[in-house]
Each structure stands twice: as structure tokens, then as C-alpha cells.
Design a protein around this motif. Structure first.
Motif, PDB file in Angstrom:
ATOM      1  N   VAL A  99      37.712  37.426  23.366  1.00 40.35           N
ATOM      2  CA  VAL A  99      38.180  37.941  24.652  1.00 40.35           C
ATOM      3  C   VAL A  99      39.618  37.477  24.856  1.00 40.35           C
ATOM      4  O   VAL A  99      39.897  36.283  24.797  1.00 40.35           O
ATOM      5  CB  VAL A  99      37.286  37.450  25.813  1.00 40.35           C
ATOM      6  N   ILE A 100      40.498  38.436  25.088  1.00 40.89           N
ATOM      7  CA  ILE A 100      41.914  38.140  25.289  1.00 40.89           C
ATOM      8  C   ILE A 100      42.376  38.827  26.569  1.00 40.89           C
ATOM      9  O   ILE A 100      42.241  40.058  26.699  1.00 40.89           O
ATOM     10  CB  ILE A 100      42.775  38.632  24.116  1.00 40.89           C
ATOM     11  N   VAL A 101      42.897  38.049  27.494  1.00 40.27           N
ATOM     12  CA  VAL A 101      43.568  38.622  28.667  1.00 40.27           C
ATOM     13  C   VAL A 101      45.067  38.555  28.361  1.00 40.27           C
ATOM     14  O   VAL A 101      45.658  37.478  28.349  1.00 40.27           O
ATOM     15  CB  VAL A 101      43.219  37.873  29.962  1.00 40.27           C
ATOM     16  N   HIS A 102      45.646  39.687  28.078  1.00 42.14           N
ATOM     17  CA  HIS A 102      47.035  39.721  27.612  1.00 42.14           C
ATOM     18  C   HIS A 102      48.020  39.355  28.722  1.00 42.14           C
ATOM     19  O   HIS A 102      48.996  38.650  28.474  1.00 42.14           O
ATOM     20  CB  HIS A 102      47.355  41.093  27.030  1.00 42.14           C
ATOM     21  N   TYR A 103      47.754  39.846  29.919  1.00 43.55           N
ATOM     22  CA  TYR A 103      48.615  39.508  31.051  1.00 43.55           C
ATOM     23  C   TYR A 103      47.962  39.983  32.336  1.00 43.55           C
ATOM     24  O   TYR A 103      46.966  40.718  32.314  1.00 43.55           O
ATOM     25  CB  TYR A 103      50.025  40.103  30.904  1.00 43.55           C
ATOM     26  N   GLY A 104      48.530  39.551  33.448  1.00 42.95           N
ATOM     27  CA  GLY A 104      48.049  39.937  34.770  1.00 42.95           C
ATOM     28  C   GLY A 104      48.594  38.984  35.814  1.00 42.95           C
ATOM     29  O   GLY A 104      49.067  37.884  35.487  1.00 42.95           O
ATOM     30  N   GLN A 105      48.533  39.404  37.062  1.00 43.92           N
ATOM     31  CA  GLN A 105      48.998  38.582  38.174  1.00 43.92           C
ATOM     32  C   GLN A 105      47.899  38.288  39.179  1.00 43.92           C
ATOM     33  O   GLN A 105      47.979  37.312  39.913  1.00 43.92           O
ATOM     34  CB  GLN A 105      50.172  39.278  38.882  1.00 43.92           C
ATOM     35  N   ASN A 106      46.878  39.131  39.191  1.00 44.77           N
ATOM     36  CA  ASN A 106      45.786  38.994  40.147  1.00 44.77           C
ATOM     37  C   ASN A 106      44.532  38.573  39.392  1.00 44.77           C
ATOM     38  O   ASN A 106      44.055  39.299  38.511  1.00 44.77           O
ATOM     39  CB  ASN A 106      45.578  40.326  40.873  1.00 44.77           C
ATOM     40  N   THR A 107      43.997  37.417  39.710  1.00 45.78           N
ATOM     41  CA  THR A 107      42.861  36.872  38.968  1.00 45.78           C
ATOM     42  C   THR A 107      41.649  37.795  39.028  1.00 45.78           C
ATOM     43  O   THR A 107      40.959  37.998  38.011  1.00 45.78           O
ATOM     44  CB  THR A 107      42.506  35.474  39.499  1.00 45.78           C
ATOM     45  N   HIS A 108      41.375  38.370  40.174  1.00 40.63           N
ATOM     46  CA  HIS A 108      40.256  39.304  40.300  1.00 40.63           C
ATOM     47  C   HIS A 108      40.436  40.475  39.337  1.00 40.63           C
ATOM     48  O   HIS A 108      39.508  40.846  38.604  1.00 40.63           O
ATOM     49  CB  HIS A 108      40.163  39.808  41.745  1.00 40.63           C
ATOM     50  N   HIS A 109      41.616  41.064  39.306  1.00 40.00           N
ATOM     51  CA  HIS A 109      41.883  42.188  38.410  1.00 40.00           C
ATOM     52  C   HIS A 109      41.700  41.788  36.954  1.00 40.00           C
ATOM     53  O   HIS A 109      41.149  42.549  36.147  1.00 40.00           O
ATOM     54  CB  HIS A 109      43.310  42.698  38.605  1.00 40.00           C
ATOM     55  N   MET A 110      42.155  40.604  36.606  1.00 38.99           N
ATOM     56  CA  MET A 110      42.081  40.152  35.213  1.00 38.99           C
ATOM     57  C   MET A 110      40.636  39.988  34.759  1.00 38.99           C
ATOM     58  O   MET A 110      40.254  40.427  33.669  1.00 38.99           O
ATOM     59  CB  MET A 110      42.865  38.850  35.062  1.00 38.99           C
ATOM     60  N   ILE A 111      39.807  39.378  35.599  1.00 37.42           N
ATOM     61  CA  ILE A 111      38.394  39.198  35.250  1.00 37.42           C
ATOM     62  C   ILE A 111      37.667  40.535  35.250  1.00 37.42           C
ATOM     63  O   ILE A 111      36.814  40.803  34.399  1.00 37.42           O
ATOM     64  CB  ILE A 111      37.732  38.198  36.215  1.00 37.42           C
ATOM     65  N   GLU A 112      38.017  41.395  36.188  1.00 43.23           N
ATOM     66  CA  GLU A 112      37.403  42.724  36.234  1.00 43.23           C
ATOM     67  C   GLU A 112      37.695  43.489  34.950  1.00 43.23           C
ATOM     68  O   GLU A 112      36.806  44.148  34.390  1.00 43.23           O
ATOM     69  CB  GLU A 112      37.926  43.496  37.448  1.00 43.23           C
ATOM     70  N   ALA A 113      38.923  43.407  34.458  1.00 43.30           N
ATOM     71  CA  ALA A 113      39.263  44.078  33.201  1.00 43.30           C
ATOM     72  C   ALA A 113      38.430  43.528  32.045  1.00 43.30           C
ATOM     73  O   ALA A 113      38.016  44.282  31.153  1.00 43.30           O
ATOM     74  CB  ALA A 113      40.756  43.920  32.915  1.00 43.30           C
ATOM     75  N   VAL A 114      38.175  42.211  32.044  1.00 44.27           N
ATOM     76  CA  VAL A 114      37.354  41.597  31.002  1.00 44.27           C
ATOM     77  C   VAL A 114      35.945  42.184  31.003  1.00 44.27           C
ATOM     78  O   VAL A 114      35.417  42.579  29.948  1.00 44.27           O
ATOM     79  CB  VAL A 114      37.291  40.069  31.178  1.00 44.27           C
ATOM     80  N   PHE A 115      35.311  42.271  32.159  1.00 48.89           N
ATOM     81  CA  PHE A 115      33.920  42.735  32.205  1.00 48.89           C
ATOM     82  C   PHE A 115      33.806  44.229  31.912  1.00 48.89           C
ATOM     83  O   PHE A 115      32.831  44.670  31.294  1.00 48.89           O
ATOM     84  CB  PHE A 115      33.286  42.365  33.548  1.00 48.89           C
ATOM     85  N   LYS A 116      34.800  45.004  32.321  1.00 46.37           N
ATOM     86  CA  LYS A 116      34.803  46.428  31.960  1.00 46.37           C
ATOM     87  C   LYS A 116      34.961  46.579  30.448  1.00 46.37           C
ATOM     88  O   LYS A 116      34.253  47.381  29.813  1.00 46.37           O
ATOM     89  CB  LYS A 116      35.929  47.149  32.685  1.00 46.37           C
ATOM     90  N   ALA A 117      35.884  45.822  29.868  1.00 49.70           N
ATOM     91  CA  ALA A 117      36.101  45.896  28.425  1.00 49.70           C
ATOM     92  C   ALA A 117      34.878  45.401  27.660  1.00 49.70           C
ATOM     93  O   ALA A 117      34.521  45.949  26.607  1.00 49.70           O
ATOM     94  CB  ALA A 117      37.339  45.084  28.030  1.00 49.70           C
ATOM     95  N   LEU A 118      34.225  44.373  28.177  1.00 48.06           N
ATOM     96  CA  LEU A 118      33.005  43.876  27.550  1.00 48.06           C
ATOM     97  C   LEU A 118      31.934  44.964  27.504  1.00 48.06           C
ATOM     98  O   LEU A 118      31.278  45.166  26.471  1.00 48.06           O
ATOM     99  CB  LEU A 118      32.489  42.659  28.321  1.00 48.06           C
TER     100      LEU A 118
END
Length: 202
Positions: free
Chosen positions: A159-178
């Protein structure tokens, strides 16, 4: 691919009860995005909804945990149960694609999830979040959930979060990608004969 691989119902029900949690979980790999989650952890409910919808799974979770202490045991044990359910539902893994790599953006955030349904549990996590909390949810529990999922499902998960500014958005992208990556990796490929490994077993 064997006929059984194409027609088998890939579903599992898991019950786990400890002194800290009592969890009932039902997971259907070939679902339609239906979810019903009552975990006592609202942010986790939201993330499981996203995972289920974007993975086209069916997932039901009922969890009672010691959230009066904190959310750790509940989040960890749900990850354990989901991993166990995935492993059981996939059986011998005949006919699956096995690998997937998916990028998902969420506004300013970009996450990537890479999966190998390998029967070799391994977890790599590259993420740096702007905040330690999203509402009442402790962000470090994302790692705990994903690690236990990978361990009990016996998958390799990066799992790689490449970038982001909003923690909620970053975690949401992780679970959608998962969800999307797991859907792709577990999908049946008619070109695959038996198990997708030169070893002959996964």
C-alpha cells in the motif's frame, strides 16, 4: 480453468469471540457491492462501505468490542476476520488472476494498492498522513487493519499513498484501491488452467 473454479460459490462466514471483541463477519467475493456494517467505529464502517462497493463484494460485519478503552482491538480483529474469510472463500485459488495493481485518486490524494494472492503473507506500507486522527479515529489503526488482513488472508499486500493533503481523502483512496485491487486479483480468468503458479499450488 476448471468448471468448478467458474461455478463455485466463493463465500465464507467467520465468527471470532475473545475477551475483547465478539465479531460475526460474512464475505462474498462475487457480490454486488452490498454492505451492512455495525462495528461501533463509524469511520471504519465508512471505509468498509467503500471497500465493499468498489470491490463489488458483499460484506456484513457485526462487531462488539471494548471501544470504551479504544478502537484498537475492534479494528484489528475485524481485519483478522476479513482475512480469514477471504482465505476460506478463495479455497485453492484455481482460475484466479492472482495479481493486481490499482491507483485511485481522491481529490488531491493518490493511493496505490498492489496485491499478490500468493499464500505468502507480507505487508509493505508507505504512507505519511498530515494528522494522527480523523474525527475520533486513530490513523495508525489503518496499518493495523491492513497488516492483519494480509497476514490472515496470506496475501502479499503493498500500500502506497503517493501524496495528499487531507487525511480522510488519503485513507479513503486506500480503501477504494484495496477493493478494486482485490476484486481484480481474485477475479476468474478463463485462460488460467488450475492454479496460477509454476509450483502447481498457492
Amino acid at each position: 480453468m476448471t468448471q468448478n473454479a467458474a461455478n463455485r460459490v466463493r463465500q465464507a462466514d467467520i465468527a471470532r469471540k475473545t475477551n475483547e471483541t465478539d465479531i460475526q463477519l460474512s464475505f462474498h467475493v462475487d457480490g454486488s457491492g452490498n454492505s451492512r456494517h455495525d462495528t461501533g467505529v463509524p469511520f471504519l464502517n465508512h471505509m468498509l462501505d467503500l471497500f465493499t462497493k468498489h470491490g463489488h463484494f458483499d460484506l456484513q460485519v457485526k462487531a462488539v468490542g471494548d471501544i470504551d478503552i479504544d478502537d484498537h482491538h475492534t479494528v484489528e480483529d475485524i481485519g483478522i476476520c476479513l482475512g480469514l474469510a477471504l482465505k476460506e472463500a478463495l479455497g485453492d485459488k484455481a482460475g484466479i488472476r492472482r495479481y493486481a495493481s490499482v491507483f485511485v485518486p481522491m481529490d488531491e490524494a493518490l493511493a496505490q494498492v498492489i496485491i499478490d494472492v500468493s499464500n505468502r503473507p507480507h505487508f509493505e506500507y508507505r504512507a505519511s498522513y498530515p494528522s494522527a486522527q480523523v474525527g475520533a479515529f486513530t490513523v495508525e489503526l489503518v496499518h493495523e487493519f491492513l497488516w492483519k488482513l494480509a497476514l490472515e488472508a496470506r496475501i502479499t499486500l503493498h500500500v502506497i499513498v503517493h501524496y495528499g493533503q487531507n487525511t480522510h481523502h488519503m485513507i479513503e483512496a486506500v480503501f477504494k484501491a484495496l477493493g478494486r485491487a482485490l476484486d481484480e486479483a481474485t477475479s476468474i480468468d478463463p485462460r488460467v488452467q488450475g492454479v496460477p503458479s509454476t509450483k502447481g499450488v498457492l
